[in-house]
Write a protein that holds these residues in place. Structure first.
Motif, PDB file in Angstrom:
ATOM      1  N   TYR B  25      11.705  32.542 -14.934  1.00 60.62           N
ATOM      2  CA  TYR B  25      13.020  32.265 -15.532  1.00 60.62           C
ATOM      3  C   TYR B  25      12.901  31.659 -16.923  1.00 60.62           C
ATOM      4  O   TYR B  25      13.827  31.724 -17.726  1.00 60.62           O
ATOM      5  N   ILE B  26      11.743  31.037 -17.188  1.00 56.39           N
ATOM      6  CA  ILE B  26      11.519  30.503 -18.538  1.00 56.39           C
ATOM      7  C   ILE B  26      11.492  31.665 -19.534  1.00 56.39           C
ATOM      8  O   ILE B  26      12.146  31.603 -20.591  1.00 56.39           O
ATOM      9  N   ASN B  29      15.091  32.957 -19.814  1.00 56.15           N
ATOM     10  CA  ASN B  29      15.936  32.127 -20.680  1.00 56.15           C
ATOM     11  C   ASN B  29      15.628  32.351 -22.159  1.00 56.15           C
ATOM     12  O   ASN B  29      16.540  32.414 -22.987  1.00 56.15           O
ATOM     13  N   ALA B  32      17.231  35.499 -23.073  1.00 53.53           N
ATOM     14  CA  ALA B  32      18.693  35.385 -23.095  1.00 53.53           C
ATOM     15  C   ALA B  32      19.182  34.646 -24.339  1.00 53.53           C
ATOM     16  O   ALA B  32      20.245  34.959 -24.884  1.00 53.53           O
ATOM     17  N   PHE B  33      18.411  33.656 -24.790  1.00 54.37           N
ATOM     18  CA  PHE B  33      18.841  32.871 -25.940  1.00 54.37           C
ATOM     19  C   PHE B  33      18.279  33.413 -27.266  1.00 54.37           C
ATOM     20  O   PHE B  33      18.389  32.777 -28.302  1.00 54.37           O
ATOM     21  N   TYR B  35      15.086  34.080 -28.380  1.00 58.61           N
ATOM     22  CA  TYR B  35      13.927  33.472 -29.051  1.00 58.61           C
ATOM     23  C   TYR B  35      13.175  34.544 -29.832  1.00 58.61           C
ATOM     24  O   TYR B  35      12.892  35.616 -29.313  1.00 58.61           O
ATOM     25  N   ILE B 133      15.083  22.422 -24.722  1.00 61.94           N
ATOM     26  CA  ILE B 133      16.010  23.448 -25.206  1.00 61.94           C
ATOM     27  C   ILE B 133      16.316  23.125 -26.667  1.00 61.94           C
ATOM     28  O   ILE B 133      16.558  21.970 -27.007  1.00 61.94           O
ATOM     29  N   CYS B 140      14.537  27.893 -24.984  1.00 62.45           N
ATOM     30  CA  CYS B 140      15.203  27.466 -23.761  1.00 62.45           C
ATOM     31  C   CYS B 140      14.207  27.586 -22.626  1.00 62.45           C
ATOM     32  O   CYS B 140      14.002  28.664 -22.083  1.00 62.45           O
ATOM     33  N   PRO B 145      17.720  29.574 -14.303  1.00 54.61           N
ATOM     34  CA  PRO B 145      18.427  30.388 -15.300  1.00 54.61           C
ATOM     35  C   PRO B 145      19.614  29.655 -15.908  1.00 54.61           C
ATOM     36  O   PRO B 145      20.385  29.013 -15.206  1.00 54.61           O
ATOM     37  N   ILE B 146      19.744  29.708 -17.219  1.00 59.10           N
ATOM     38  CA  ILE B 146      20.847  29.075 -17.955  1.00 59.10           C
ATOM     39  C   ILE B 146      21.714  30.193 -18.556  1.00 59.10           C
ATOM     40  O   ILE B 146      21.194  31.140 -19.117  1.00 59.10           O
ATOM     41  N   SER B 147      23.047  30.063 -18.405  1.00 56.44           N
ATOM     42  CA  SER B 147      23.934  31.097 -18.961  1.00 56.44           C
ATOM     43  C   SER B 147      24.326  30.732 -20.386  1.00 56.44           C
ATOM     44  O   SER B 147      24.951  29.695 -20.595  1.00 56.44           O
ATOM     45  N   PRO B 148      23.997  31.596 -21.356  1.00 59.50           N
ATOM     46  CA  PRO B 148      24.362  31.286 -22.746  1.00 59.50           C
ATOM     47  C   PRO B 148      25.869  31.086 -22.916  1.00 59.50           C
ATOM     48  O   PRO B 148      26.294  30.307 -23.765  1.00 59.50           O
TER      49      PRO B 148
END
Lengths: 688, 688
Positions: B25-26, B29, B32-33, B35, B133, B140, B145-148
């Protein structure tokens, strides 16, 4: 009241189709909520709104309708009320403003309306209110549009002195998973006041708890009497506390300010929950939805260690204790885990478990093996985990219902998700740790009241304020000897005293009473005697008494006529306390207790109870002061003789009820030791 | 630090494609963000996640990457750290748990890692954390999992000792209209601690306020020093307050408990805001987004009378005053109204206005004509009015920006609507009256600190705890004469005293000192002398001194060897206070002040400041006790000589810093009158 909350027919007066007409929304709301009774609209001009006709006169509607709702300029309301009487309509909601809350002319209009109503035997809701909602009957009479979709029906009924607040309560209780049954916005409460509505809602089947917003209390004693007699919880957000808010309260609904600490004491005395604001009222209502919390043993289960620690801090503040978990339970829980990575303590941090089903199992094990008084379960998650979290929430609700054990369920996630959860669950969801603990505390307090109500208390101990004479005239301060004599009449122990007119008499009284001796000037004009040298302490010989008396009488010869002395035996050291009484305009005779000396002022450490006091009330007062531990003995003081203090409190209660001319009474100081209490000084304010 | 927050290249170690693997998940993330740096994944087996290859060994990634992120079983972490060193990777985030927070073996593993890191000059984030983050750089690294879409970027950066709390802060600050810049979850803070991150964020351009969650404080003095030196506000939710939470704090992140009142005092001293929980931290952060509140004059404008009254109560609690409105303003506002139905006071109840544009005009008039220090605007509405309400919200934000005047905007409506408002506005929206006033109070306090910082304070007055010797050995209680002599050495006035070995000497000392006289047994074993008869007061003649001395010496002959007496001149009555000092493990030398006697315990009325004290600190201490008004004079006491008290406080501060062997020091009582302060008794605990 039935005709107000369940009207079979309604006429709304003041309706037009114009865009800025507000009364038409009353029709709109009734339509939206599916009201099925007869409905009529009256306006200045014939027209139509929401598909129904507006007639131009009250003449054109049938006689003897259950309820009229008036929203017109204030000036024409008296005439309309009279017309209603003629038509045989005896229940009227007046939503219009512009009455006593607004101006002196408005106050006169309001009085006029009351007179007309009395003639016809009409009962009135308002004026200056947004009126009545009863979801059970599709009745929804506010003049602003209400959306049915944001409303959740439930066990809480609302009585509010502010229309805006009644809608905020509706919104918050709906989305906190509590739900609302009936609402009445009472406005200026010119005729019907909060106690009338409470009395009705106590008997109302759909209402399981009564939530109020009040800025002033109409009849404090009747309120207390109702609260004490019912098994339904009453929660009140009493605003208008301090000096800053008084001016607006007058202009808003003409509320009179109460002494806030008396309100606190009176509510506590009768089991009324005092909410500190809107959020707090919601947390309390949520707590009352939980199964009963029987004691203080709490288990905290959290997905996040930081939330667990924060909750443990909060639990301590709310008087819960975190019992250590037995090894058997830890083993049972550890057996579910993928890996042994967490040390299990209470609060439990289940951080690395990503399977929400395990949470439900842990909660079940916890209730089964440990049987704590309550569980606080904190879940923290984001969008990707919503599905599992939702299942957990449902399972938690089921477990609590199956076991009848309280689980405060607290989630930290997005606001929209919390709304969804609350819609779905039929079980309160907390969105804040402190709120959850406030909920659990509420359930604990309510359960204790339910099981511990005092059989010695008669069901109508608080007579209505209407039965008490409220003295309004001039007052007079009585000197110490008068007040001490009154104490003795009520079996309150006083330090031995006599009155002397001259130094010789003082010396001989002293010899009779025994040394050490104190002498004080008897005067109703001087209240803090030590400030002006009207007090001499620790006199050990008749000669000293004579000298001091001479000097004191000489000094005050011109101020007080004739100057008289109180000669009093001094008593050994002890804790100085203060016991008093006052006739309060809201609650009638009220007894007060606090530490004596300068500290009652500096630390504002004083409690109140409304007379007549029960023995339990008196004991509670001793527990309730902040310095209560002082009575258990601290350092060189032994434990205080609490029995002797409760006796004085009960005597003060009787004195206030029986001696109608006594408006204020202070015993200060009352010295308490391990062997009793002794009044040293007292004063009284009486009707002149 | 730059390499931690802005890494140009990252390797994640511990990744697999298995469903229960968290490290993947790293990668997810970071994708998703967005990087944009180099990214590598290392796992046990070659495979693929999120469209990128997993390599089986650290050998297979390039040398000298900026940052490694490790999420593997704890046991293999030391070896991985060593491998990183060999590869020239000198910044590592260890997310794995199972270290000092978990067990003794874990603690050893952690030490081993630190040793290896030291060898290679590697700096470590964690272990036992959800890491870093940085929205500015698309970094992130949490393993969930983090939702943007739920994240709002903004000026607040977060340092948290709990991963779960860092995500709760992220969610709450995002949806409160504040927004987040950087987050670091510091876990066990084995290497880098909160002060390292604060130091970096103070210099970081994207960070305008620093929000922390801490369960223990690593280096209290460095924390204070940083807070004092920066112009960025620091807000700390310091949990783990009481006894209940200590056990979990140990197991959770091995935090040590601090004395909570010392934390309070130290934070206040250096302008750190202490948040009382998650909601409170959010309100404070919102307040810091507002233009500066320059004073206490507040105007409340509300659509609902009940909300207005509730807000007025709350305003009083938060120290604001509601200034009366001049007639000119009332006239201006009334001219907008359709009808004259409302009496305008402050708080203003605009109840019957349904046109939200008028609200904006009233606010503008208010700021223009009245120029209050702040405005609180409360809007209450339902779904049908959302559009107008939204326009009002936007306009309020504009007005505040244009005028640079603070408007706390508080809405009561549906939760989902509040979310929408907050997304849209770029200006904080409060959803609770108390929260809004907390926000305004925060802005007021921060503004006062900004304009009132003390030029006398040197920028590094608090040396790091590392520069202070923390004495760990045995301790010894020093008798009064030792402590009084120490007082005199620091110019603290003491009641005249001498030491005597026998009754005759005592009597002759007494004659020299003057009457009345007190005699006390000098002993380091007896702390509450009055409890055991080791104290005689109010002796008026040499003969009395001789008799009492004889009896006392005889009584304690066998207990104390050789029994010695302190003979002391008694001083006139005054207020008894207590001044002390202690070496605190978190903050070093700390000065304390409170009322003397039994009340400091009963009312828990005591304040702390960290030494060295500034003159302002000493003055603040006198203001901060609850009984502060006692120092202004109450009843028969005149006003206390505050100068003399601040001098004693400053002396105590110097004493603690200079006399390293003094671990605790009490002056109790110190008698203060209108003409100075005099120490009557003192004691000290010193290194043995």
């Amino acid at each position: 009241m039935k005709r107000i909350f369940y009207p079979a027919s309604i006429v709304v007066i003041g309706v037009s189709e114009k865009p800025d007409n507000l009364a038409k929304y009353i029709i709109g709301n009734l339509k939206a909520f599916g009201y099925r009774g007869e409905l009529y609209a009256v306006g200045r001009r014939e027209s139509e709104v929401f598909g129904m006709p507006i007639v131009a006169s009250l003449e054109d509607v049938p006689d003897s309708l259950d309820l009229a709702v008036i929203l017109t300029p204030a000036a024409i309301v008296p005439d309309l009320v009279n017309q209603c009487g003629q038509k045989g309509i005896f229940r009227i909601v007046i939503e219009s403003g512009g009455f006593s809350e607004f101006s002196e002319d408005g106050r006169k209009l309001e009085e006029q309306i009351l007179e007309i109503a009395k003639e016809w035997n009409i009962r009135i809701v308002g004026p200056n209110c947004i009126s009545v909602i009863n979801f059970e009957a599709g009745v929804c009479l506010p003049f602003g549009p209400i959306s049915p979709e944001i409303v959740k029906q439930g066990p809480a009924s609302i009585i509010s002195q502010s229309g805006g607040v009644s809608l905020t309560f509706l919104g918050m209780l709906s989305s906190a998973g509590v739900g609302v049954n009936k609402i009445v916005s009472i406005g200026n409460k010119a005729d019907l006041d909060e106690t009338d509505y409470i009395e009705y809602l106590i008997e109302d089947d759909g209402t399981e708890m009564i939530c109020l917003y009040l800025e002033g209390i109409s009849d404090g004693r009747r309120l207390l009497s109702l609260a004490e007699s019912t098994s339904k919880p009453i929660v009140i957000h009493k605003a208008n506390r301090g000096r800053a808010s008084h001016s607006v309260a007058f202009s808003h609904t003409a509320a009179l300010a109460d002494d806030d600490r008396i309100v606190d004491g009176a509510f506590r005395q009768t089991g009324i929950f005092r909410a500190q604001g809107f959020q707090d009222l919601t947390s309390i209502a949520q707590g009352l939805m939980l199964p009963p919390v029987r004691g203080k043993d709490l288990v905290i289960i959290s997905r996040s260690g930081g939330h667990a620690v924060t909750a443990a801090d909060s639990a301590e503040r709310f008087g819960f204790q975190l019992t250590p978990l037995p090894k058997s339970f830890l083993d049972a829980v550890n057996s579910y885990m993928r890996a042994d990575v967490i040390t299990l303590t209470n609060p439990m941090d289940l951080g690395l478990i990503f399977d929400f089903e395990l949470y439900a199992k842990v909660v079940e094990q916890c209730l089964g093996i440990l049987q704590p008084d309550a569980v606080l379960l904190i879940n923290t998650y984001g969008k990707p985990e919503e599905e599992g979290a939702m299942r957990l929430a449902q399972r938690v609700g089921e477990i609590s219902r199956e076991t009848n054990l309280p689980i405060a369920f607290c989630v930290y996630t997005e606001a929209t998700e919390i709304e969804v959860l609350q819609q779905m669950m039929g079980y309160p969801v907390f969105d804040d740790i402190d709120a959850a603990l406030r909920g659990l505390e509420t359930s604990r307090i309510w359960n204790r009241r339910r099981v511990g109500s005092d059989p010695q208390i008669s069901p109508d101990r608080f007579k209505s304020m209407k039965e008490l004479d409220q003295y309004q005239g001039d007052t007079r301060l009585q000197p110490s000897d008068w007040a001490l004599r009154m104490c003795e009449q009520y079996q309150i122990n006083c330090a031995a005293w006599e009155v002397a007119q001259d130094p010789e008499a003082a010396a001989s009284c002293a010899a009779g009473l025994g040394f050490p001796i104190a002498i004080k000037l008897l005067s109703s004009e001087i209240s803090h005697k030590s400030d002006v040298g009207a007090l001499a302490l620790n006199l050990m010989h008749a000669e000293d008494v004579r000298t001091q008396a001479e000097s004191m009488l000489g000094r005050f010869n011109e101020l007080v006529d004739p100057p008289t002395l109180l000669v009093q035996r001094m008593i050994p050291e002890g804790i100085e306390v203060f016991i008093g009484g006052v006739q309060d305009p809201t609650f009638g005779p009220v007894v007060t207790f606090g530490l004596g000396g300068v500290f009652v002022e500096v630390y504002d450490d004083v409690v109140f109870r409304v007379a007549p006091l029960s023995e339990k009330d008196a004991c509670d007062m001793l527990e309730e002061i902040k310095a209560s531990q002082l009575l258990d003995g601290v350092r060189w003081y032994g434990p205080a003789d609490r029995d002797s203090l409760t006796k004085v409190l009960l005597s003060m209660s009787r004195l206030l009820l029986e001696q109608h001319e006594v408006l204020e009474f202070d015993i200060n100081p009352l010295i308490v030791t391990s062997f009793g209490s002794v009044a040293v000084d007292a004063r009284a304010v009486v009707a002149a």
